[in-house]
Design an enzyme around this catalytic site. Structure first.
Site, mmCIF file in Angstrom:
data_model
loop_
_atom_site.group_PDB
_atom_site.id
_atom_site.type_symbol
_atom_site.label_atom_id
_atom_site.label_comp_id
_atom_site.label_asym_id
_atom_site.label_seq_id
_atom_site.Cartn_x
_atom_site.Cartn_y
_atom_site.Cartn_z
ATOM 1 N N HIS A 161 25.416 35.140 5.260
ATOM 2 C CA HIS A 161 26.684 34.399 5.143
ATOM 3 C C HIS A 161 26.936 34.054 3.673
ATOM 4 O O HIS A 161 26.032 33.578 2.984
ATOM 5 C CB HIS A 161 26.641 33.141 6.008
ATOM 6 C CG HIS A 161 27.942 32.429 6.022
ATOM 7 N ND1 HIS A 161 29.032 32.879 6.754
ATOM 8 C CD2 HIS A 161 28.374 31.340 5.352
ATOM 9 C CE1 HIS A 161 30.055 32.079 6.546
ATOM 10 N NE2 HIS A 161 29.682 31.136 5.698
ATOM 11 N N ASN A 174 21.386 36.943 10.197
ATOM 12 C CA ASN A 174 22.768 37.013 9.688
ATOM 13 C C ASN A 174 22.805 36.668 8.201
ATOM 14 O O ASN A 174 21.992 35.887 7.718
ATOM 15 C CB ASN A 174 23.643 36.005 10.451
ATOM 16 C CG ASN A 174 25.095 36.058 10.029
ATOM 17 O OD1 ASN A 174 25.665 37.144 9.818
ATOM 18 N ND2 ASN A 174 25.714 34.899 9.874
ATOM 19 N N MET A 186 31.674 40.565 12.137
ATOM 20 C CA MET A 186 32.602 39.447 12.214
ATOM 21 C C MET A 186 32.928 39.002 13.637
ATOM 22 O O MET A 186 33.970 38.381 13.873
ATOM 23 C CB MET A 186 33.884 39.792 11.447
ATOM 24 C CG MET A 186 33.615 40.036 9.971
ATOM 25 S SD MET A 186 32.567 38.749 9.236
ATOM 26 C CE MET A 186 33.455 38.353 7.774
ATOM 27 N N ASN A 223 26.871 45.847 2.412
ATOM 28 C CA ASN A 223 25.498 45.423 2.722
ATOM 29 C C ASN A 223 24.771 46.479 3.548
ATOM 30 O O ASN A 223 23.631 46.840 3.251
ATOM 31 C CB ASN A 223 25.500 44.081 3.469
ATOM 32 C CG ASN A 223 25.626 42.906 2.529
ATOM 33 O OD1 ASN A 223 24.668 42.518 1.864
ATOM 34 N ND2 ASN A 223 26.823 42.344 2.445
ATOM 35 N N GLY A 249 31.138 47.295 4.766
ATOM 36 C CA GLY A 249 29.754 47.755 4.917
ATOM 37 C C GLY A 249 28.972 47.912 3.635
ATOM 38 O O GLY A 249 28.017 48.693 3.594
HETATM 39 C C1 GAR Z 1 29.613 39.694 3.337
HETATM 40 O O1 GAR Z 1 29.989 38.915 2.233
HETATM 41 C C2 GAR Z 1 28.952 38.821 4.384
HETATM 42 O O2 GAR Z 1 28.186 37.781 3.858
HETATM 43 C C3 GAR Z 1 30.143 38.283 5.133
HETATM 44 O O3 GAR Z 1 31.010 39.394 5.235
HETATM 45 C C4 GAR Z 1 30.856 40.210 4.075
HETATM 46 C C5 GAR Z 1 30.697 41.639 4.511
HETATM 47 O O4 GAR Z 1 30.718 42.498 3.418
HETATM 48 N N1 GAR Z 1 29.782 37.758 6.405
HETATM 49 C C6 GAR Z 1 30.356 36.675 6.939
HETATM 50 O O5 GAR Z 1 31.271 36.081 6.399
HETATM 51 C C7 GAR Z 1 29.783 36.244 8.265
HETATM 52 N N2 GAR Z 1 30.241 34.957 8.633
HETATM 53 P P1 GAR Z 1 30.256 44.011 3.597
HETATM 54 O O6 GAR Z 1 30.985 44.534 4.847
HETATM 55 O O7 GAR Z 1 30.734 44.685 2.342
HETATM 56 O O8 GAR Z 1 28.775 44.036 3.759
#
Ligand code: GAR
Length: 214
Positions: free
Chosen positions: A122, A120, A103, A18, A16
């Site tokens: 990525h 989203n 995810m 982001n 989390g």
């Molecule tokens: C982030 O890097 C995001 O871009 C990726 O998961 C991570 C979550 O980090 N998302 C994907 O790969 C979606 N296909 P966080 O939980 O620290 O925000």
């Protein structure tokens, strides 16, 4: 700038960083660059994983944000997750559903009912390196440039009109961990910008492409 009045919900599954960054940014009304941005309101966070660190982190930042933990694993259970999510979206009159490290795959039906409303992030330059391990996949492949893509969600994995895309150069001495750090730092900056753009109605979708205007 228009009044930017928008209600937002965040969906997350794990760490989390982001989600926390977005919530910190928009909860601290004093540091926003324009007073209109204080009308962007994060109403709730929905997590599909009971053990996700994001749940505790958000609890300690802003008590006004409602936390929902709705675990599901099988596709058959997804329908009840989405039913509950749809209820939350209605209850808070949500304008944008922000996937921040979420995810799981949402059903085509849910996505189509919320078209141009789900965003989203990525960690690659889509359409390259779709899927759950994009950072490591790009690193292992040996590409010299990867990056971050933020896009509207359509009924296909890691696809849809691109709102913002920025590169990250993979240096000779980078490890996958260093690359991950660089990508996360960029993600945090980009997601704030995108939330401001969409909330202040500074983008339009024309012929399936996103146009940004001032
Ligand atoms: C982030 O890097 C995001 O871009 C990726 O998961 C991570 C979550 O980090 N998302 C994907 O790969 C979606 N296909 P966080 O939980 O620290 O925000």
């Amino acid at each position: 700038m228009k009044n930017c009045h928008k209600n937002i919900i965040i969906l997350a599954s794990g760490n989390g960083t982001n989600a926390v960054n977005i919530i910190n940014h928009f909860s601290n009304k004093n540091t926003l660059s324009d007073s209109n941005l204080s009308n962007i309101s994060i109403k709730a966070l929905v997590c599909n994983n009971r053990d996700a660190p994001v749940l505790n982190k958000v609890k300690n930042i802003n008590k006004d944000i409602k936390l929902y933990c709705i675990p599901f694993s099988k596709t058959a259970e997804r329908a009840s997750f989405e039913e509950e999510l749809a209820g939350i979206v209605d209850e808070y009159k949500i304008d944008y559903i922000i996937l921040a490290g979420f995810m799981k795959i949402l059903s085509d039906d849910f996505v189509l009912k919320n078209l141009n409303k789900i965003i989203n992030i990525h960690p690659s330059l889509l359409p390259a390196f779709k899927g759950k391990n994009a950072i490591k996949d790009a690193f292992d492949y040996g590409v010299k440039i990867t990056g971050v893509t933020i896009h509207f969600v359509i009924p296909a994995i890691d696809s849809g009109p691109i709102i913002l895309q920025e590169p990250v150069i993979i240096e000779e001495n980078d490890t996958v961990e260093l690359l991950e750090e660089k990508i996360h730092k960029l993600e945090h900056k980009m997601y704030i910008k995108v939330i401001e753009l969409v909330s202040c109605e500074k983008i339009k979708i024309v012929d399936n492409k996103v146009k940004i205007f001032k």
